[in-house]
Design a protein around this motif. Structure first.
Motif, PDB file in Angstrom:
ATOM      1  N   ALA A   3       0.810  -1.228   0.000  1.00 21.16           N
ATOM      2  CA  ALA A   3       0.000   0.000   0.000  1.00 21.16           C
ATOM      3  C   ALA A   3       0.843   1.277   0.000  1.00 21.16           C
ATOM      4  O   ALA A   3       0.722   2.112   0.883  1.00 21.16           O
ATOM      5  CB  ALA A   3      -0.954  -0.004   1.186  1.00 21.16           C
ATOM      6  N   PRO A   4       1.704   1.451  -1.031  1.00 20.87           N
ATOM      7  CA  PRO A   4       2.524   2.669  -1.050  1.00 20.87           C
ATOM      8  C   PRO A   4       1.694   3.918  -1.334  1.00 20.87           C
ATOM      9  O   PRO A   4       0.712   3.874  -2.066  1.00 20.87           O
ATOM     10  CB  PRO A   4       3.498   2.408  -2.197  1.00 20.87           C
ATOM     11  N   GLU A   5       2.105   5.007  -0.716  1.00 22.12           N
ATOM     12  CA  GLU A   5       1.568   6.335  -1.011  1.00 22.12           C
ATOM     13  C   GLU A   5       2.762   7.164  -1.469  1.00 22.12           C
ATOM     14  O   GLU A   5       3.619   7.509  -0.654  1.00 22.12           O
ATOM     15  CB  GLU A   5       0.926   6.947   0.219  1.00 22.12           C
ATOM     16  N   ILE A   6       2.840   7.443  -2.771  1.00 21.19           N
ATOM     17  CA  ILE A   6       3.998   8.138  -3.340  1.00 21.19           C
ATOM     18  C   ILE A   6       3.545   9.472  -3.914  1.00 21.19           C
ATOM     19  O   ILE A   6       2.542   9.539  -4.634  1.00 21.19           O
ATOM     20  CB  ILE A   6       4.693   7.279  -4.408  1.00 21.19           C
ATOM     21  N   ARG A  15       8.495  11.504  -2.623  1.00 18.64           N
ATOM     22  CA  ARG A  15       8.550  10.920  -1.279  1.00 18.64           C
ATOM     23  C   ARG A  15       7.424   9.906  -1.171  1.00 18.64           C
ATOM     24  O   ARG A  15       6.410  10.012  -1.870  1.00 18.64           O
ATOM     25  CB  ARG A  15       8.454  11.981  -0.195  1.00 18.64           C
ATOM     26  N   GLY A  16       7.633   8.926  -0.317  1.00 20.62           N
ATOM     27  CA  GLY A  16       6.635   7.871  -0.200  1.00 20.62           C
ATOM     28  C   GLY A  16       6.576   7.288   1.190  1.00 20.62           C
ATOM     29  O   GLY A  16       7.525   7.389   1.972  1.00 20.62           O
ATOM     30  N   VAL A  17       5.421   6.693   1.483  1.00 22.79           N
ATOM     31  CA  VAL A  17       5.208   5.977   2.736  1.00 22.79           C
ATOM     32  C   VAL A  17       4.673   4.597   2.364  1.00 22.79           C
ATOM     33  O   VAL A  17       3.722   4.482   1.588  1.00 22.79           O
ATOM     34  CB  VAL A  17       4.201   6.702   3.651  1.00 22.79           C
ATOM     35  N   TRP A  18       5.312   3.566   2.885  1.00 28.21           N
ATOM     36  CA  TRP A  18       4.914   2.185   2.634  1.00 28.21           C
ATOM     37  C   TRP A  18       4.501   1.541   3.955  1.00 28.21           C
ATOM     38  O   TRP A  18       5.248   1.588   4.933  1.00 28.21           O
ATOM     39  CB  TRP A  18       6.085   1.384   2.084  1.00 28.21           C
ATOM     40  N   HIS A  39       9.328   5.387   5.551  1.00 32.44           N
ATOM     41  CA  HIS A  39       9.216   6.747   5.023  1.00 32.44           C
ATOM     42  C   HIS A  39      10.447   6.946   4.141  1.00 32.44           C
ATOM     43  O   HIS A  39      11.581   6.874   4.632  1.00 32.44           O
ATOM     44  CB  HIS A  39       9.199   7.780   6.152  1.00 32.44           C
ATOM     45  N   GLU A  40      10.225   7.162   2.848  1.00 31.53           N
ATOM     46  CA  GLU A  40      11.346   7.227   1.909  1.00 31.53           C
ATOM     47  C   GLU A  40      11.292   8.487   1.060  1.00 31.53           C
ATOM     48  O   GLU A  40      10.233   9.064   0.846  1.00 31.53           O
ATOM     49  CB  GLU A  40      11.337   6.000   0.994  1.00 31.53           C
ATOM     50  N   THR A  41      12.481   8.869   0.571  1.00 32.50           N
ATOM     51  CA  THR A  41      12.577   9.906  -0.452  1.00 32.50           C
ATOM     52  C   THR A  41      13.276   9.285  -1.650  1.00 32.50           C
ATOM     53  O   THR A  41      14.097   8.364  -1.502  1.00 32.50           O
ATOM     54  CB  THR A  41      13.349  11.150   0.031  1.00 32.50           C
ATOM     55  N   GLY A  47      17.414   9.256 -15.497  1.00 31.84           N
ATOM     56  CA  GLY A  47      16.243   8.507 -15.930  1.00 31.84           C
ATOM     57  C   GLY A  47      15.877   7.311 -15.069  1.00 31.84           C
ATOM     58  O   GLY A  47      14.951   6.572 -15.396  1.00 31.84           O
ATOM     59  N   GLN A  48      16.575   7.110 -13.953  1.00 29.18           N
ATOM     60  CA  GLN A  48      16.296   5.973 -13.075  1.00 29.18           C
ATOM     61  C   GLN A  48      15.950   6.474 -11.682  1.00 29.18           C
ATOM     62  O   GLN A  48      16.705   7.268 -11.095  1.00 29.18           O
ATOM     63  CB  GLN A  48      17.509   5.040 -13.013  1.00 29.18           C
ATOM     64  N   TRP A  49      14.815   6.026 -11.124  1.00 24.26           N
ATOM     65  CA  TRP A  49      14.421   6.426  -9.771  1.00 24.26           C
ATOM     66  C   TRP A  49      15.211   5.621  -8.744  1.00 24.26           C
ATOM     67  O   TRP A  49      15.246   4.394  -8.798  1.00 24.26           O
ATOM     68  CB  TRP A  49      12.920   6.219  -9.567  1.00 24.26           C
ATOM     69  N   LEU A  50      15.860   6.319  -7.830  1.00 29.84           N
ATOM     70  CA  LEU A  50      16.674   5.697  -6.779  1.00 29.84           C
ATOM     71  C   LEU A  50      16.154   6.122  -5.412  1.00 29.84           C
ATOM     72  O   LEU A  50      15.631   7.232  -5.249  1.00 29.84           O
ATOM     73  CB  LEU A  50      18.138   6.116  -6.921  1.00 29.84           C
ATOM     74  N   ILE A  51      16.337   5.260  -4.421  1.00 29.77           N
ATOM     75  CA  ILE A  51      15.983   5.618  -3.046  1.00 29.77           C
ATOM     76  C   ILE A  51      17.084   6.519  -2.500  1.00 29.77           C
ATOM     77  O   ILE A  51      18.255   6.135  -2.477  1.00 29.77           O
ATOM     78  CB  ILE A  51      15.827   4.363  -2.170  1.00 29.77           C
ATOM     79  N   LYS A  52      16.712   7.709  -2.069  1.00 26.25           N
ATOM     80  CA  LYS A  52      17.675   8.651  -1.506  1.00 26.25           C
ATOM     81  C   LYS A  52      17.787   8.461   0.006  1.00 26.25           C
ATOM     82  O   LYS A  52      18.870   8.521   0.574  1.00 26.25           O
ATOM     83  CB  LYS A  52      17.257  10.083  -1.838  1.00 26.25           C
ATOM     84  N   SER A  53      16.640   8.248   0.674  1.00 24.29           N
ATOM     85  CA  SER A  53      16.663   7.996   2.113  1.00 24.29           C
ATOM     86  C   SER A  53      15.513   7.068   2.471  1.00 24.29           C
ATOM     87  O   SER A  53      14.508   7.006   1.767  1.00 24.29           O
ATOM     88  CB  SER A  53      16.545   9.310   2.902  1.00 24.29           C
ATOM     89  N   SER A  54      15.696   6.344   3.568  1.00 23.18           N
ATOM     90  CA  SER A  54      14.666   5.416   4.031  1.00 23.18           C
ATOM     91  C   SER A  54      14.734   5.328   5.549  1.00 23.18           C
ATOM     92  O   SER A  54      15.815   5.162   6.119  1.00 23.18           O
ATOM     93  CB  SER A  54      14.893   4.034   3.416  1.00 23.18           C
ATOM     94  N   LYS A  55      13.572   5.462   6.188  1.00 21.15           N
ATOM     95  CA  LYS A  55      13.507   5.382   7.653  1.00 21.15           C
ATOM     96  C   LYS A  55      12.329   4.498   8.037  1.00 21.15           C
ATOM     97  O   LYS A  55      11.217   4.691   7.562  1.00 21.15           O
ATOM     98  CB  LYS A  55      13.336   6.769   8.268  1.00 21.15           C
TER      99      LYS A  55
END
Length: 90
Positions: A3-6, A15-18, A39-41, A47-55
């Motif tokens: 159930a991601p919210e991006i 930013r997203g919340v999973w 909680h991620e950014t 051209g590629q989406w990468l995870i910048k931060s994750s908590k």
């Protein structure tokens, strides 16, 4: 995770919340069931989406055995974390 919210915050950031439920089996008959959120950014690089931060934030952790189920409060988790850190530093 489910159930991601991006949310796109710009053409190259988001930013997203999973929602999270995980199961950790420590041994026969002893299982930890945890609930919480990641909680991620994100950043689009070349051209590629990468995870910048994750908590990870935990909402609840339960120890489950064939005999009973125990809720582990934040206070108990904090004390157990401090004890584990001291033990691992030896």
């Amino acid at each position: 995770m489910h159930a991601p919210e991006i949310e796109l915050t710009s053409a190259t950031t988001a930013r997203g919340v999973w929602a999270l439920q995980d199961v950790v089996r420590f041994g026969p008959g002893v299982t930890l069931v945890g609930y919480g959120h990641y909680h991620e950014t994100y950043e689009n690089v070349a051209g590629q989406w990468l995870i910048k931060s994750s908590k990870l934030t935990r909402l609840r952790e339960d120890i489950v055995t064939p005999v009973c189920s125990l809720y582990i409060s934040k206070r108990i988790r904090r004390v157990a974390g401090k004890l584990a850190t001291r033990f691992l530093e030896r």
